[in-house]
Design a protein around this motif. Structure first.
Motif, PDB file in Angstrom:
ATOM      1  N   SER A  31       0.636  -1.242   0.130  1.00  0.00           N
ATOM      2  CA  SER A  31      -0.082  -0.084   0.039  1.00  0.00           C
ATOM      3  C   SER A  31       0.838   1.427   0.006  1.00  0.00           C
ATOM      4  O   SER A  31       0.656   2.300  -0.582  1.00  0.00           O
ATOM      5  N   GLU A  32       1.798   1.406   0.673  1.00  0.00           N
ATOM      6  CA  GLU A  32       2.752   2.474   0.834  1.00  0.00           C
ATOM      7  C   GLU A  32       3.288   2.700  -0.744  1.00  0.00           C
ATOM      8  O   GLU A  32       3.378   3.682  -1.184  1.00  0.00           O
ATOM      9  N   ILE A  33       4.089   1.547  -1.133  1.00  0.00           N
ATOM     10  CA  ILE A  33       4.722   1.701  -2.325  1.00  0.00           C
ATOM     11  C   ILE A  33       3.691   2.204  -3.578  1.00  0.00           C
ATOM     12  O   ILE A  33       4.030   3.015  -4.378  1.00  0.00           O
TER      13      ILE A  33
ATOM     14  N   ASN B 230       0.715   3.909  -2.980  1.00  0.00           N
ATOM     15  CA  ASN B 230       0.385   5.040  -2.695  1.00  0.00           C
ATOM     16  C   ASN B 230       1.538   6.107  -3.540  1.00  0.00           C
ATOM     17  O   ASN B 230       1.245   7.047  -4.091  1.00  0.00           O
ATOM     18  N   GLU B 231       2.730   5.779  -3.015  1.00  0.00           N
ATOM     19  CA  GLU B 231       3.786   6.615  -3.313  1.00  0.00           C
ATOM     20  C   GLU B 231       3.865   6.868  -4.910  1.00  0.00           C
ATOM     21  O   GLU B 231       4.137   7.966  -5.322  1.00  0.00           O
ATOM     22  N   ALA B 232       3.842   5.641  -5.620  1.00  0.00           N
ATOM     23  CA  ALA B 232       4.108   5.771  -7.051  1.00  0.00           C
ATOM     24  C   ALA B 232       2.916   6.567  -7.595  1.00  0.00           C
ATOM     25  O   ALA B 232       3.117   7.108  -8.563  1.00  0.00           O
TER      26      ALA B 232
ATOM     27  N   GLU C 273       1.081   9.031  -6.404  1.00  0.00           N
ATOM     28  CA  GLU C 273       1.390  10.215  -6.150  1.00  0.00           C
ATOM     29  C   GLU C 273       2.347  10.855  -7.175  1.00  0.00           C
ATOM     30  O   GLU C 273       2.270  11.864  -7.701  1.00  0.00           O
ATOM     31  N   ASN C 274       3.619  10.288  -6.891  1.00  0.00           N
ATOM     32  CA  ASN C 274       4.677  10.625  -8.140  1.00  0.00           C
ATOM     33  C   ASN C 274       4.325  10.652  -9.477  1.00  0.00           C
ATOM     34  O   ASN C 274       4.382  11.509 -10.263  1.00  0.00           O
ATOM     35  N   LYS C 275       3.453   9.563 -10.082  1.00  0.00           N
ATOM     36  CA  LYS C 275       3.090   9.617 -11.273  1.00  0.00           C
ATOM     37  C   LYS C 275       2.123  10.591 -11.732  1.00  0.00           C
ATOM     38  O   LYS C 275       2.270  11.094 -12.867  1.00  0.00           O
TER      39      LYS C 275
ATOM     40  N   SER D 203       1.084  13.573  -9.995  1.00  0.00           N
ATOM     41  CA  SER D 203       0.988  14.697  -9.297  1.00  0.00           C
ATOM     42  C   SER D 203       1.153  16.172 -10.284  1.00  0.00           C
ATOM     43  O   SER D 203       0.725  17.030  -9.653  1.00  0.00           O
TER      44      SER D 203
END
Length: 81
Positions: A32-34, A36-38, A40-42, A44
């Protein structure tokens, strides 16, 4: 929260399990962390998702009051004279 089924490769599954064990986290939490971060980065850079254009023009009668007829129902609406 949205629950989804995400398909990842066998190699990615093995790496995820190893890293989760090293970090002493559950596989689900780490994934889930990975994810969510991916995401948001993709995405944003996108300010907002464009709205779908309406197929029909706006209704000119929207927010208008209906015509009120205050006559007695016994009387004719159109005078006979």
């Amino acid at each position: 929260m949205i629950v989804t089924n995400v398909k990842i490769s066998q190699k990615a599954q093995e790496l995820l399990i190893k890293v989760a064990a090293e970090k002493r986290k559950s596989v689900e939490d780490l994934a889930s962390e990975i994810l969510n971060e991916a995401i948001e980065n993709k995405f944003s850079g996108i300010d907002r998702i464009p709205e779908v254009e309406k197929e029909y023009p706006p209704n000119p009668l929207a927010n208008k009051q209906p015509y009120a007829y205050y006559a007695n129902p016994e009387e004719a609406a159109i005078p006979l004279e």
